[in-house]
Design an enzyme around this catalytic site. Structure first.
Site, mmCIF file in Angstrom:
data_model
loop_
_atom_site.group_PDB
_atom_site.id
_atom_site.type_symbol
_atom_site.label_atom_id
_atom_site.label_comp_id
_atom_site.label_asym_id
_atom_site.label_seq_id
_atom_site.Cartn_x
_atom_site.Cartn_y
_atom_site.Cartn_z
ATOM 1 N N ASP A 118 -10.386 -2.284 0.141
ATOM 2 C CA ASP A 118 -10.276 -2.224 1.585
ATOM 3 C C ASP A 118 -11.526 -2.750 2.274
ATOM 4 O O ASP A 118 -12.519 -3.089 1.618
ATOM 5 C CB ASP A 118 -9.993 -0.785 2.016
ATOM 6 C CG ASP A 118 -8.646 -0.303 1.512
ATOM 7 O OD1 ASP A 118 -7.628 -0.891 1.908
ATOM 8 O OD2 ASP A 118 -8.620 0.651 0.718
ATOM 9 N N TYR A 183 -14.713 1.600 -11.283
ATOM 10 C CA TYR A 183 -15.353 1.640 -9.972
ATOM 11 C C TYR A 183 -16.730 2.278 -10.091
ATOM 12 O O TYR A 183 -16.964 3.163 -10.927
ATOM 13 C CB TYR A 183 -14.517 2.443 -8.975
ATOM 14 C CG TYR A 183 -13.298 1.716 -8.464
ATOM 15 C CD1 TYR A 183 -13.365 0.922 -7.313
ATOM 16 C CD2 TYR A 183 -12.080 1.831 -9.116
ATOM 17 C CE1 TYR A 183 -12.247 0.260 -6.843
ATOM 18 C CE2 TYR A 183 -10.953 1.166 -8.650
ATOM 19 C CZ TYR A 183 -11.044 0.385 -7.511
ATOM 20 O OH TYR A 183 -9.934 -0.280 -7.045
#
Length: 464
Positions: A118, A183
């Site tokens: 995002d 991540y």
């Protein structure tokens, strides 16, 4: 990774000016669209049209990195966005170098991303797969193989860098062939108990229902929230920085940022590490007792309201594939002036300048500390010996002080009265939210789609 023109050579600056001057005026630009995906590219009417049909295609995967704060997220958007998206800029680079046909858009070249990030979120190892044209190399390019890394980086901004590419099979999917995604979330350890945070993170490992640790989006109509976490580890990088490594087979919408928000609450002492186990207990009472009162964990089948962590410190570090699926390769390096050395030098230069900015900011803080007192330390409770009920009141107002609860990236949520997560208002059940969207916005969206496709509404059954 913003442009650092001060460090560029004279030749690099001249090349950049020539590139900018070669762009046609806006009046000469042409908007290229397909029925499913619209990509705006700039073409020059004076140039000879490139015949893509006369060149065969081959399927490749491309690994690249990008600075998320410079873009409006990764995925291409049909409507206007405040900032360009990463896919828009990357696709235009493929189109400009005549590797894909701009008229056919993303779908025309079989474009597929590994995972979506995002706005504000960066990536060091994002991957897309596509079918580019096997056009003939130019004189500057190797005759045996196209130099995809240098070809694309030559026209991409410094905030997006292609790192490697791989030939792949025709059935390869950048998304579904990915075995795991890794991540990293960077954060300051100040006023946090890292040991308690790791105890909470340990509870994430394994397969769980993460509906209470993600953003619920009824438009996606998700019913299965089970995901498998392979690694959840907190490590110090320096005295001033730590990293949370989270690796799993797949992730839900904003899952990492929701997990970090809860870990921050645990690190301050506002929540017990068992909050993670409780939020993962969505449908049945567990035999594992709560560590607070030795009673069975509460069932939490609806997500409590809480704010997720900031997106700036989050990075998609790596997308892992089987060695039989991809064999990452770079352009043939010819020494110090080769493409690989140049790419490393560019990224190292950006890193060096960022380090200078960090040092300057540290000195600004030191200068302020000489004239302004440090606020009283209240977190973590495990170190200060405080609790919500024992925080001293302010001398003048006789009221409880405002707490600054960390959200990552130097941001905080300020609150005068902290409400435990399990006592907060809860969202609708997933099934209720999905059904409300389906019979509301979902039906209206389907009606608009059918009208656009020329299907009479009297012939449309919303349940099909």
């Amino acid at each position: 990774m913003s442009p650092e023109y001060q460090s560029w050579t004279k030749e690099q600056l001249i090349a950049r000016l020539n590139e900018l001057e070669s762009y046609p005026q806006a009046s000469a630009s042409t908007k290229k669209t397909t029925s499913s995906t619209k990509i705006t590219t700039v073409t020059s009417p004076q140039k000879k049209t490139f015949d893509f049909t006369s060149h065969p295609r081959r399927k490749i995967a491309v690994k690249f990195c990008y600075s998320g704060w410079e873009y409006n997220g990764l995925a291409f958007q049909n409507g206007p966005t405040p900032l360009p998206t990463v896919e828009e800029v990357l696709f235009n680079a493929f189109a400009k170098t005549r590797l894909v046909d701009p008229d056919k858009g993303l779908d025309g070249c079989g474009w597929e991303r590994c995972g979506r990030t995002d706005r504000g979120v960066s990536a060091a190892g994002q991957v897309v797969s596509l079918w580019p044209s096997m056009r003939q190399p130019s004189r500057e390019e190797t005759r045996s193989e196209l130099r995809y890394v240098s070809i694309l980086n030559r026209v991409l901004p410094p905030t997006i860098r292609v790192l490697a590419w791989s030939p792949i099979s025709s059935t390869f999917s950048a998304r579904f062939n990915c075995q795991s995604r890794h991540y990293k979330y960077f954060f300051s350890p100040q006023e946090l108990d890292l040991g308690l945070m790791q105890q909470a993170a340990d509870r994430l490992v394994g397969e769980h229902d993460f509906r209470n640790l993600c953003k619920l989006d009824p438009a996606k109509q998700i019913t299965n929230f089970n995901r498998r976490v392979l690694l959840a580890k907190i490590s110090p990088i320096s005295d001033h920085l730590c990293v949370f490594d989270l690796r799993g087979t797949a992730f839900l919408y904003h899952q990492v940022r929701h997990i970090m928000a809860i870990l921050f609450l645990v690190g301050t002492g506002l929540e017990h590490p068992s909050i993670v186990s409780t939020l993962l207990n969505v449908g049945k009472e567990t035999n594992s007792p709560s560590e607070l009162d030795n009673s069975p964990l509460e069932i939490v089948d609806r997500k409590p309201e809480y704010q997720m962590a900031d997106g700036l410190p989050l990075m998609l570090w790596d997308c892992a594939y089987s060695d039989s699926d991809v064999q990452w390769q770079t352009d043939i390096d010819t020494g110090e002036s080769g493409t690989g050395s140049e790419l490393y030098h560019q990224l190292h230069s950006i890193y060096a300048r960022s380090s200078i900015h960090t040092a300057l900011d540290a000195h600004f803080l030191s200068a302020a500390a000489q004239l302004h007192s440090h606020p009283p330390q209240r977190f973590p409770f495990s170190h200060t010996g405080l609790a919500l009920s024992t925080i001293p009141v302010l001398l003048k107002s006789k009221e409880r002080p405002v707490l600054s609860v960390p959200l990552g990236g130097g941001t905080f949520k300020r609150t005068a009265k902290y409400i435990p997560v399990l006592l907060r208002k809860r969202l609708d059940h997933v099934e209720v939210a999905n059904e409300r969207w389906r019979v509301g916005k979902g039906e209206r969206r389907e009606e608009r789609k059918n009208v656009a496709d020329g299907i009479p509404q009297t012939e449309y059954d919303g349940d099909e």
